[in-house]
Every structure is written in C-alpha cells, then in structure tokens.
Design an enzyme around this catalytic site. Sequence first.
Site, mmCIF file in Angstrom:
data_model
loop_
_atom_site.group_PDB
_atom_site.id
_atom_site.type_symbol
_atom_site.label_atom_id
_atom_site.label_comp_id
_atom_site.label_asym_id
_atom_site.label_seq_id
_atom_site.Cartn_x
_atom_site.Cartn_y
_atom_site.Cartn_z
ATOM 1 N N SER A 51 5.392 9.876 -10.804
ATOM 2 C CA SER A 51 5.012 8.758 -9.926
ATOM 3 C C SER A 51 5.901 7.568 -10.220
ATOM 4 O O SER A 51 6.312 7.345 -11.363
ATOM 5 C CB SER A 51 3.566 8.351 -10.201
ATOM 6 O OG SER A 51 3.443 7.806 -11.504
ATOM 7 N N ASP A 52 6.211 6.783 -9.197
ATOM 8 C CA ASP A 52 6.740 5.463 -9.484
ATOM 9 C C ASP A 52 5.632 4.745 -10.257
ATOM 10 O O ASP A 52 4.452 5.104 -10.167
ATOM 11 C CB ASP A 52 7.132 4.728 -8.196
ATOM 12 C CG ASP A 52 8.149 3.616 -8.469
ATOM 13 O OD1 ASP A 52 8.252 3.170 -9.630
ATOM 14 O OD2 ASP A 52 8.846 3.189 -7.529
#
Length: 737
Positions: free
Chosen positions: A256-257
């Site tokens: 994930s960012d």
Amino acid sequence: MKIAISPTVLLLANLFFSDASAFVERTWPEAFTLADRTVAQMTTAEKLGVIRGRGQFNSRCVGDTNAVPRLGIPSICLQDGPAGVRLTKGVTGFPTGINAASTFSRRLMKARGVALGEEFRGKGVNVHLGPGLDIMRNPKMGRAWESAGPDPYLTGEFAYETTLGIQSTGVQACAKHAIANNQEHWRYGLSADIPDERTSREIYWYPFERAVEAGLTSVMCAYNRVNQTSSCRNEDVIGNTGILRKDLGFKGWIVSDWGATHDSATDHANAGMDMEQPGDWILIGGGVYSPGLEWALNDGSVTNSTVNQLVSRILAGFYKLGQETGFPPPNFNVQRADGPLNLNVVVRTPAHVALSKEIASASAVLLKTTTSGSSATVTRGLPVDIAKVKTVAIIGQDARMPKRDCDPMGKCNEGTMSVGWGSGTNSLEFIIPPEDAIKSFVGTKAAITTSTTMDINNAVNAARGKDVAFVFVNAMSGELLFYDVVHGNQGDRNDLALWWKGGSLVEAVAAVNPNTIVVVHSVGPVSLTWSNHANITGIIYAGAPGEQTGPSIVDVLFGEYNPRGRLPFSIADTEAAYGTSIVYGMDGFPTITYSEKLLLDYRYMDSINHTPRFPFGFGLSYTTFAYSAFSVAQTSSNGGIVISFTVHNSGGRTGTEIPQVYLGYPASAGEPKMVLRGFEEVLDLGAGASRAVSIAIARRELSIFQSGKGWVRPTGTFTVYVGASIKDIRLQGTIAL
Ligand SMILES: *[C@@H]1O[C@H](CO)[C@@H](O)[C@H](O)[C@H]1NC(C)=O
Ligand SMILES: *[C@@H]1O[C@H](CO)[C@@H](O)[C@H](O)[C@H]1NC(C)=O
Ligand SMILES: *[C@@H]1O[C@H](CO)[C@@H](O)[C@H](O)[C@H]1NC(C)=O
C-alpha cells in the site's frame, strides 16, 4: 554462538557486502520454491509480521517489516524515493525522473537506475520506492517530475531501463502508483474513472507492463480510487484476476502507499494487497491489517492460504534478488538522523556524482539560441565564449544556494529548484547551485554582478550594460501531504506561470540587456510567452536536475557540453492547449472521468491543430543534423518493422542527435494522429560525420489494445515519420501491414 560485532566491523562488512557483483538473480519459479518452503515453516504471527509494517515510529526506514531471524528473514527495509535515498546523509541527489526522460537515452536511464540501486544497497535498503510511473495527465500535476511525462512509450522505456538498472544491484524496485494517480488535490479519496480498457492499457498501464518485462518485483498501490473502488482493495487493479497480475503477468508483491488502506482487512487481503505500510493508522488511513488481519483469520473471512500467498509473494521478491545472503542491514535511521544507529555510511561515489552531472547536462534542453556571427566582439547567444565576455550578471533567486533541509519533505522553494517536494525529494547535502558554479568557472576572466533577491529594480540595475545576463527562474510542485501549501500551491501547481514573478523578471532584464540568457528550472511545462523577445538570445529548459545543477548548467552555457536534451512534453502557452484539468475545489472527493482517453499532451494538441510554443521531442544543439536515406521494412520474425536512415552532422562541432519515430496508424485504428514509438541516441557524432541508424518497432508497439482481444496490430497503411521533434519531421514513408 553469539558474536558481538563492533560498529567498525559492521561498517567494513557493509562495504564488503554492498558489492552487488556477488548476487545472482533467480527466476520466479526458483524464488517461489524458496519462498513457499520458508512460508511452510512460519507461524501465523511471523507471517503477519512480514505482511504488516512495523509502524511509523518503530521503523528505521520509511517502512520496515518484522524480521524472522530463525528463518533468515531480516526486517525488509523500504525507502524513498525515486531520485536518491531520502532522509539520510552521504548520498547523491540524482536528477529526477522527468530529467532522465529528457535525455531520451536508454543508456543514461539504465545507468541512473544502477547508480540508484548501488546507493540503496549501500544503505541497506531492500526496496527502492520507485520508479514513479505516473503519467503526466495534466502539466500541473504535482508529482509528475518523479516520473517521465505524458507519453506512455517514453515512460515505458524509462520504466524498463530504470527497473533493470536498480534490480541489477540486487535492490528491489517498487513501481508506483497503481493506478491513475494523476493529481494531488483530493488524492486520498478521488476516483479516477478510466472510461475504457484501451485507455487504461495503452496510457496508464503500459509503463507498468514494461517494468514487469524488466523483472519488477514490487508495485505500490495508489491512494486514489479507480472506477470508484480504492486502489489497494480494487480487484480489477491488484487482484489475482485483475490487470496487473493476470493481464500484465506481474508475479511480485504489492504494498500500500503509506496509509492508502481503509475499511477492512478482509477486503484488502482478499483483493491481493500483500503488504501494508507503514502498518499503523497515520491520519489519512492505514492500520487495517493491524490487528484486522488476525480478526479476519479468526472469523474465517480471510483464509490461511490467502495469507500464505501474500507472504510468499513478498518473500519471492526477496529471494529473486538473492537478498537472503550478503545484503547489508540498514545503516541509517530515519527517526533519528544523528542517533546511535546511524552509521552515516557514505555511498555517494565520484562515479555517481559524474553520472548525475552527465545526466543533468544531457537533460538540459536548448530551446533557443541566437548567434551573432564570428566577427562579433561579444558573442550573443549560446554557448557563451568566456574569452569574449568582460562583464557577467547572474540574476534570480533560482541561481543561488537553496535553503537546505527546510523540512524533511523539502517543502520550500527558496534558492535554486533542483527537485520537487514530498516523499520524492532529494538530498541537497552536496548541491552546487548555478551561482557558485558560474563564479568558479568564470574566476577572474570576467567581472560578475549578482542579483538573486527577485527585486526587479535591483535585477535591472545588475543587468544593464553587462555583456551577458544569465537569468534563472523556476516553478515547483510536489506531493500533497497534510494540506500543506508551498507559495500557495497544494502539491499540484495552481497555474503554468513561473514562480516569484519570474516572467516579469525575465522581461525586465531583457528590456535593458540585449544578451539575456534564461535558464528555466521547472518540474514541468511552464508558460514562456516571452521566448521570442529579440534581446533573449538563449533559453535553456533545465528541468529538475538534482545536486549537480550548477556544474551541469555551466558546461552547457559555456560550451563544454553540447546540449542534446529533448522535451518529454509540449510547452504551450496555456493549460487549455493540454485538454485536461486538475480538479481543485470540491465538496467532497471528486470523480474525475478520463474522458480525453488517449489524447494527452501532443496527441490532444494535434487533434485540435494547435502548434505549441515548443513541441514534444524538441531540443536544439550547438551543431546541426541532416537526415537522409530513409527506408522501412517488415521484420521477418516478430511481426514488427525496422526503420533505417542516416544522420549527418552538418554543423561545426561534435554533437548528439536524438532522432524520433512517430507512427501514423491506419485511420480505422482510431489512434491519435501521431504517436511516439521509437527513438535513438546518436551519440557523439563528429562534425561532418554520418552514421547509419536503425530503429526496430516490435509488433506490440505497432498494436492497439482491444478489449477482450489484447494487443492487436491493425491492418492497413502505417505512416512512419522520422524527425528531430514531433513538429520537425525530416523523413517519412508508408508501409502496409
Ligand atoms: C475501469 O473501468 C473501465 C471501463 O469499464 C475498464 O475498462 C477498466 O479496466 C477499469 N479499470 C482500470 C484499472 O482501468
Ligand atoms: C490456519 O493456520 C493456523 C496456524 O498453522 C492453524 O492453527 C489454524 O488451524 C489454521 N486454520 C485453518 C482454518 O486451517
Ligand atoms: C534590447 O536592449 C536594448 C538595450 O541594449 C534596449 O534599448 C532595447 O529596447 C531592448 N529591446 C527590447 C525589445 O526590449
């Protein structure tokens, strides 16, 4: 047996093991065999430890995983950013992605990747958070300088070479951001709605497809939603039957960012998000796997086999690049820059500095030069002959030493602009600004007057009567974090104007000095409406060139380096010419429909018959080139074509030409009028010399993407254009396929 290792021994060990020549890359099946064997021995807690980041305050890097020492799995270190190791010392501030694109040189793109990889490895970073592959959908897009511009083919070449380069050192590349992460305003929740599969694949996914072909081990999913669903739990984006894994054949893992996760662990895990970073809640989101993944396992909504798959993919990337042996542990600490764990190992080398300078010079685009003939006592235009110049003015805040470490995200634009702000910012530890570099080059050969306050009257006084006036101007953008604003810009730029009234400064100086030479440092297209002013005798668009900004521009200004950079985007006067916009003010997260489909930048301008001030692919040299002997033929083996021609250096000095191939598809294909499909670097061609060039275009690059069918090469007559920019076509022909 336990051995106490002293910091010195550790340091030496680091230096020894950071020799990347020791590592051998494995195939995916080999890597998965090892990964699955390890996963089979792990407890559930150990598995969850690899999936979930250690938390924003517990990590040495911007993201860490939990180690499993008994199985030889260290804490995996993930670190920004695409243009150098961030938040530590002793590193090179490399040129940005957009400048690498400006070189139109696969050689330099790859070399930059290798050098980045060497520094990340030397610092003990397993995963380089880059390359940035976000398409510059709009010229004001805040993070566009981290990637390679609006053209998918050029971005694809950048993706391929950068990934190869980084991973050749045993460091994992993490391509980002999947997908359609094309503006900063509202990024934590906007929905980018891509209207059709063709746009999705030909524009936004194409660079990722190229990175996958280079062996990419990891991808970062984006903050934004795509087609209404959050990227990091969007099965269409990251799922086993989604575009990235099924259609592009990506085998690695997805992270994930930072904080790009919301709602439930079940959704994310079942969609295929392998790792969450930084692991905990960070105000914008995050923390869905901690402790949500335990709960999901307990209630059966996520199965053991799903968890095993997430861990297996993460470890496969690790084993693919042989990181289990000889990979140094991190020798810095982003939490405590000068703390005891920070050994400050210097990974910046003379070779990296030289390469950064070369790329910075090679990415400087000569937009204009006026020469006054050999009889003149003072040379007008470029290059400046220092022997004929007695007085020099250096003007503009952008010439001087920037405010360094103004904040960890580089959120200030005072002094020269060499990199944007945000997580992709660079170390300015060793930056040499233009003012210092010019002073050191000129020495006592001419008298120098400086005016770097942006006070226009002061600048005019400094410029008046001088043999040459160098004016440095800039524009900056960056990443939107917590609604922070730099000079009124929240990540994305507000407009295409130069900052600090740079345009007015240029015009005021040009009104009094007939040899005004302008250097533009910018993160993307800027309005240069004054470019035809008769007293402006030279313009260089130098982009965001990194720490060697000063020395690299001196070489170009004074003729040590013959410019050869090309614009990786068009420079038009107004945003309207680009056909897209940034959505700023909104009442809630907007839906942005990409209704322009394939028509970005020059593709849109061609569709409305707009000729920009400086076209895509444009860039002058201190010599001239002639093109001849065009031919195009089908290649027998792969369904592609090969284009041959000759480039002749018709001017007076050695130079590098970048011939470009644009294709005109059969009308039935529905492609834009002309699209870039090839380029070559005709390196160091001597005055009077000629060189045969051949550019192959493979079947896929002749194809269009058709829903349900994949890449299909259209039937009909293709027009092949060869030129020095999209608006400077020198040769053309047709071929029926
Ligand atoms: C978004 O929706 C379009 C239209 O249905 C579809 O073709 C595309 O594959 C979807 N997803 C992505 C990631 O583009
Ligand atoms: C999942 O794995 C754990 C640990 O090996 C085990 O205790 C549990 O019974 C497994 N769950 C199922 C449904 O198989
Ligand atoms: C160019 O500079 C000269 C001063 O040398 C000035 O007189 C002239 O007006 C300038 N030209 C323009 C178009 O501003």
